[in-house]
Design an enzyme around this catalytic site. Structure first.
Site, short mmCIF file in Angstrom:
data_model
loop_
_atom_site.label_atom_id
_atom_site.label_comp_id
_atom_site.label_asym_id
_atom_site.label_seq_id
_atom_site.Cartn_x
_atom_site.Cartn_y
_atom_site.Cartn_z
N HIS A 49 1.08 -1.32 -0.28
CA HIS A 49 -0.13 -0.14 -0.45
C HIS A 49 1.14 1.09 0.27
O HIS A 49 1.56 1.31 0.51
CB HIS A 49 -0.95 -0.04 1.08
CG HIS A 49 -1.97 -0.81 1.37
ND1 HIS A 49 -2.78 -0.68 0.59
CD2 HIS A 49 -2.19 -2.67 1.79
CE1 HIS A 49 -3.77 -1.96 0.42
NE2 HIS A 49 -3.35 -2.95 1.84
N SER A 335 -3.75 -5.30 7.75
CA SER A 335 -3.33 -4.75 6.83
C SER A 335 -2.81 -3.50 7.61
O SER A 335 -3.90 -2.70 7.98
CB SER A 335 -4.35 -5.00 5.85
OG SER A 335 -3.87 -3.67 4.97
C1 LIG Z 1 -6.83 -10.37 4.34
C2 LIG Z 1 -6.37 -10.42 4.33
C3 LIG Z 1 -5.77 -9.27 3.52
C4 LIG Z 1 -4.43 -8.52 3.63
N1 LIG Z 1 -4.44 -7.89 2.52
C5 LIG Z 1 -3.27 -7.27 2.80
C6 LIG Z 1 -2.08 -6.13 2.10
O1 LIG Z 1 -2.93 -6.25 0.65
N2 LIG Z 1 -1.48 -5.44 2.27
C7 LIG Z 1 -0.89 -5.30 3.67
O2 LIG Z 1 0.51 -4.81 3.50
N3 LIG Z 1 -1.16 -6.41 4.36
C8 LIG Z 1 -3.11 -7.25 4.08
N4 LIG Z 1 -2.68 -7.42 5.68
C9 LIG Z 1 -1.76 -7.75 5.92
C10 LIG Z 1 -0.56 -8.45 6.26
O3 LIG Z 1 -1.13 -10.12 5.34
C11 LIG Z 1 -0.35 -9.08 8.14
O4 LIG Z 1 -0.12 -7.97 8.30
C12 LIG Z 1 0.73 -9.45 7.88
O5 LIG Z 1 0.98 -11.05 6.44
C13 LIG Z 1 1.09 -10.54 9.36
O6 LIG Z 1 2.36 -11.15 9.30
P1 LIG Z 1 2.27 -11.76 10.85
O7 LIG Z 1 4.08 -12.24 10.33
O8 LIG Z 1 2.25 -11.23 11.65
O9 LIG Z 1 1.06 -12.93 10.62
P2 LIG Z 1 1.58 -14.55 10.09
O10 LIG Z 1 1.55 -14.58 8.74
O11 LIG Z 1 0.12 -15.34 10.99
O12 LIG Z 1 2.48 -14.92 10.50
C14 LIG Z 1 2.18 -15.19 12.33
C15 LIG Z 1 2.98 -16.47 12.01
O13 LIG Z 1 2.65 -17.40 13.97
C16 LIG Z 1 2.42 -18.51 14.40
N5 LIG Z 1 2.29 -18.92 15.38
C17 LIG Z 1 0.63 -19.07 16.14
N6 LIG Z 1 1.30 -18.62 17.58
C18 LIG Z 1 2.62 -19.61 17.91
C19 LIG Z 1 2.78 -20.59 18.79
N7 LIG Z 1 2.03 -20.44 20.10
N8 LIG Z 1 3.93 -20.83 18.67
C20 LIG Z 1 4.78 -20.58 17.65
N9 LIG Z 1 3.96 -20.60 16.08
C21 LIG Z 1 3.29 -19.38 16.42
C22 LIG Z 1 1.33 -19.19 13.62
O14 LIG Z 1 1.80 -20.20 13.16
C23 LIG Z 1 2.07 -17.81 11.97
O15 LIG Z 1 3.05 -18.60 10.97
C24 LIG Z 1 -3.43 -8.34 4.75
C25 LIG Z 1 -4.24 -9.72 5.55
C26 LIG Z 1 -4.96 -10.00 5.55
C27 LIG Z 1 -5.63 -11.25 6.50
#
Ligand SMILES: Cc1cc2nc3c(=O)[nH]c(=O)nc-3n(C[C@H](O)[C@H](O)[C@H](O)COP(=O)(O)OP(=O)(O)OC[C@H]3O[C@@H](n4cnc5c(N)ncnc54)[C@H](O)[C@@H]3O)c2cc1C
Lengths: 477, 413
Positions: A49, A335
């Site tokens: 974005h 997001s």
């Molecule tokens: C529908 C949707 C559309 C989106 N569109 C956009 C976009 O277009 N542009 C943008 O910038 N962002 C977008 N986002 C946001 C973006 O996808 C997220 O902000 C980002 O992927 C978050 O990454 P993360 O690593 O925090 O979470 P995640 O990818 O969910 O990673 C978290 C990890 O932690 C692990 N975990 C959880 N609990 C435990 C535990 N107890 N022990 C060990 N491991 C654990 C999980 O298994 C997972 O692998 C969107 C999100 C969604 C859902």
């Protein structure tokens, strides 16, 4: 003893690991799933974005704009597909026009460059297939697209190449602070680390509670998508959003870096953090609204539908803080979390420095990782040079996406090594085309079994009980 | 660049028959390119019988039928390259292909026969709501696991779609010890051959649920069940009829799609209905010197017809290479909708032509009519026609007369 344990192998955990890997630190990434990029980072809109959405002054606004500035370079270093295609927020009536104007003002305040409000004529000149009913649009030339799981895999692979450990199937169940370090336990293992970074996505509230921080909660918000065949990938050049509502940015239609057309997401608040099922109503809504955004979105050409869960934090902003010494929350990363990921990582390193972590630079740190898609983009001469050294590169396994055996074997042997069919899919695109693995999956199962030294029938789709085959039909003779 | 007179893309029954026919018509500078390790195409995994009844008057298994042609290919020493994938074909007939020994290479051909076959429609094309667990396969993929790899992809099975591969797999899975709970078919009739419904479902007491579809998929890791529902006249699920069936496997037999990605790179005009090329009676496409036959042209129910069609393509590709001058005409074949399509779609020479066609629905007591304006060129009564069974009519040169356009129509009482 690790210096740093990162909980969660999503794009946030991955980018943090990669950014910290430039220092002399012992790092581990703890992930409960069978592979990396299994949460929100594998199922989202894949948009970098521009940064006009978030409220001025918020962390979301600041880190989005900074992240989007960093993204191209990060993708170049990591060999990840990235395209600066620009985005459009289209409006259909007077109310929408006011929203567009508002986004324009907000974007400028957030420091987004080159924003412009377009009238209908300019809009259709720029993007002829946008709905004829659109009367205005916000044009953000810095908006881009990226492959989110490729970015996650590459960031973690690069961190591992620089010495970080990845512990899969490690579900963090408890964290105990001894005063000097943390004991982090899964049902069958314990690791020790001086610092813990909580990047557990939807479960980051549960992880925070393990160290006594119950200052926030995270709930899932469902987003459903339909992906269309590459034949449709050139319908639009820009990412086309509708004007946003309280629940999110509305259904978008966008090309992907791999040349498909992506439509979605819906936006439904949920209770169950494990429910990633799509619904008939959701898919119908995607079709309806996507068809309103642009003319000629052919749902007859859909190749798959999927659902992602946004990790919506209770504060309305990204939650990045130290609720106690040596423990960092990186929570509520909904997001624009993907767009912000490189900036979030940078910000976390700054927080750690303020909290007293002052590591030396790692002199052998390499910021780059070979692109997994290099072969497919090579010239015939370059390909033949590679095939001569390794004939498996001449043998096509996935015909829809023309992926060779060599590319699959290399992916299976490259950090972070995939162990299941979906892992190979996310790394190589094999099975991701129009036949969705119908032809090639039996061969990929064979390669996975051989490379991982496991029986054919033990290969899974994505770990756990997701077995592809149950048993041999006949005894071997 | 290497030059070869005739390149045949695909070494399944269509490619092999076409090659043999071209060879017998005097073309010895030819090459079959096949992406699989062996010749035979999809027949390799069709270990059931029922092939060859029309051609050879005997019931052969798929591999036996394929071997009849492979033997000819080998006897005539027709060159073939296995494990080789064609990546691109240009309109001026440059073929780019790759394999492990030769790398990426190009061949300039005088004529090309497209015989790439078809692929199965996947779950994604249907947009069934629910989760995305393991345990959902196209019937053909399951067939490959069971028959070629020797593994059981499931135990408690529901099949969506009553295409022939689905029916065959209902029987196969049953024989291998699985329980097939139901075959659901969206339409009020099956798209498969009548004899397959008899021999694969009825003989094994497997229920065929017509006008039913799968509306939801359940299970987080492996499939745990599907919700099916009856559909109304407009093929929309009726909510009150939702029914949950526990199962670990869902097989899809929901249609075959001719694989024409290469035809597109060669700028061949495609027919929106068949999904294959628009061809004339010689099976020549819109690009001169490029021919097509078999399932890449339109989906056949019997391999016997594939061989027949491929021979036409092979012979005429040979004639094209020899540069035989022919007197040309142009007759377009149109259909009335009840007849969905014809192959060929155009006739460019006045000679005996067999036209194949399929109907859009099950109709009883019909008259098939071919009209040249007011003139009835042909008509014949039929007690029943169905989409699952291909029909054919042979017209002779006299019947074509001076027609510019022939309408294929179905008169239903
Ligand atoms: C529908 C949707 C559309 C989106 N569109 C956009 C976009 O277009 N542009 C943008 O910038 N962002 C977008 N986002 C946001 C973006 O996808 C997220 O902000 C980002 O992927 C978050 O990454 P993360 O690593 O925090 O979470 P995640 O990818 O969910 O990673 C978290 C990890 O932690 C692990 N975990 C959880 N609990 C435990 C535990 N107890 N022990 C060990 N491991 C654990 C999980 O298994 C997972 O692998 C969107 C999100 C969604 C859902």
């Amino acid at each position: 003893m690790y210096d740093i344990a990162i909980v969660g192998a999503g794009v946030i955990g991955g980018m943090i690991a990669r950014t910290l890997a430039r220092y002399r630190l012992k790092i581990c990434i703890l992930e409960k799933k069978h592979d990396v990029a299994m949460g929100a980072s594998s199922a989202n809109s894949a948009i970098v974005h521009a940064g006009f959405d978030a409220a001025p002054g918020s962390l979301k606004a600041k880190l989005n704009v900074r992240g989007s500035e960093m993204m191209e370079e990060v993708c170049r270093e990591l060999g990840v597909k990235y395209r600066n295609n620009g985005s459009l927020v289209i409006g259909f009536d007077e109310a929408d026009r006011q929203t567009v104007e508002e986004l324009y003002r907000r974007g400028n305040e957030n420091g987004v460059k080159n924003l412009k409000v377009l009238d209908a004529e300019d809009l259709h000149r720029l993007e002829p297939n946008v709905s004829k009913n659109a009367v205005c649009a916000l044009h953000a030339p810095t908006g881009s697209i990226v492959c989110p799981y490729e970015l996650t895999i590459a960031a973690i692979g690069n961190a591992m190449d620089n010495g970080a450990d990845l512990l899969l199937d490690f579900e963090v169940c408890d964290i105990r602070d001894t005063g000097k370090h943390f004991e982090i336990t899964s049902p069958d293992k314990t690791v020790l680390a001086k610092y813990v970074i909580n990047a557990a996505g939807l479960y980051s509230d549960a992880i925070a509670r393990m160290v006594g921080d119950d200052s926030f909660t995270v709930h899932p918000r469902r987003g459903e998508y339909i992906l269309l065949d590459k034949e449709c990938g050139t319908l639009l050049n820009h990412t086309v959003f509708r004007t946003p509502s309280k629940m999110g940015k509305g259904i978008l239609v966008s090309p992907t870096v791999d040349g498909n057309l992506l439509t979605g997401p819906t936006s439904t608040d949920m209770d169950d953090k494990e429910n990633k099922a799509t619904t008939a109503e959701g898919l119908a809504l995607v079709m309806k609204q996507a068809s309103e955004n642009a003319d000629g979105v052919l749902f007859g050409k859909s190749i798959t539908s999927f659902c992602g869960l946004r990790a919506v934090g209770s504060t309305g902003d990204f939650i990045i803080n130290l609720p106690r010494a040596r423990f960092v929350n990186v929570a509520g990363i909904e997001s624009p979390g993907l767009s912000s990921a490189p900036a979030i990582a940078e910000y976390v390193v700054e927080l750690l420095a303020k909290a007293g972590l002052k590591p030396e630079e790692n002199p052998s740190y390499t910021p780059t990782r070979p692109a997994m898609h290099a072969f497919r983009e090579a010239s015939i001469e370059e390909k033949n040079a590679i095939i001569q050294k390794d004939p498996t590169y001449g043998h096509i396994i996935c015909r829809c996406e023309t992926v060779t055996e060599g590319e699959i074997l290399t992916a299976i042997r490259t950090n972070p090594r995939p162990r299941d069919l979906d892992g190979v899919k996310r790394r190589t695109r094999a099975q991701m085309g129009r036949c969705q693995g119908g032809f090639c999956s039996p061969y990929i199962v064979e390669l996975l079994a051989k490379e991982n030294n496991i029986p054919y029938e033990a290969v899974t789709k994505f770990g756990g009980a997701s077995l592809i085959n149950f048993e041999r039909t006949k005894e071997e003779r | 660049m290497k030059e070869i007179e005739l390149v045949i893309v695909g070494g399944g029954p269509a490619g092999m028959s076409a090659a043999v026919a071209a060879y017998e018509s005097g073309i010895s500078d030819l090459l079959i390119i096949e992406r699989d390790a062996r010749l035979g195409g999809i027949l390799q995994q069709c270990i059931h019988n029922g092939f060859g009844l029309h051609r050879f008057g005997e019931e052969l298994t798929g591999p036996e039928y394929a071997w009849k042609y492979e033997k000819l290919v080998r006897e005539k020493q027709i060159p073939f390259l296995p494990n080789t994938m064609v990546l691109d074909i240009t309109p001026d007939k440059v073929v780019t292909a790759t394999n492990a020994t030769d790398g990426v290479f190009q061949i300039k051909a005088k004529a090309i026969i497209l015989a790439m076959g078809c692929r199965e429609r996947s779950r994604g094309a249907l947009n069934i709501a629910g989760t995305r667990p393991a345990g959902i396969y196209t019937a053909g993929t399951a067939q490959k696991y069971v028959n070629l790899k020797g593994y059981m992809p499931g135990k408690e099975v529901v099949i969506l779609g009553s295409g022939d591969i689905g029916l065959i797999m209902a029987r196969r899975m049953t024989l291998e010890g699985a329980k097939v709970h139901a075959v659901c078919e969206l339409m009020p009739y099956s798209g498969g051959l009548a004899r397959n419904i008899e021999q694969c479902l009825h003989d094994f007491d497997i229920p065929l649920r017509l006008s039913h579809t799968v509306v939801e998929i359940h299970g987080k890791e492996r499939l745990t069940g599907v919700t099916i529902a009856k559909v109304d006249k407009n093929r929309r699920p009726i909510p009150e009829t939702r029914e949950y069936i526990p199962c670990d496997t869902l097989l899809l037999s929901v249609g075959l799609i001719p694989e024409n990605e290469l035809s597109k790179t060669a700028s061949v005009t495609l027919d929106r209905v068949t999904g294959g090329a628009v061809v004339d009676q010689d099976r020549q496409t819109s690009v001169e010197g490029i021919f097509a036959c078999g399932n890449v042209l339109h989906v056949h129910d019997l391999v016997d017809y594939v061989s027949e069609e491929a021979e036409i393509a092979g012979k005429n590709a040979a004639a094209y290479i020899r540069g035989e001058a022919i007197e040309r005409t142009e007759i377009n074949l149109r259909t009335d909708g009840k007849i969905r399509y014809t192959v060929p779609q155009r006739i460019t020479q006045k000679k005996d032509v067999t036209v194949y066609f399929r109907v859009a629905d099950v109709y009883r007591n019909v008259t098939v009519k071919i009209l040249d304006g007011e003139r009835v060129v042909y008509q014949k009564k039929k007690p029943r026609v169905a989409p699952g069974e291909m029909e054919s009519i042979t017209l002779n040169a006299d019947q074509l007369a001076d027609a510019k356009e022939l309408l294929f129509a179905l008169e239903v009482k």
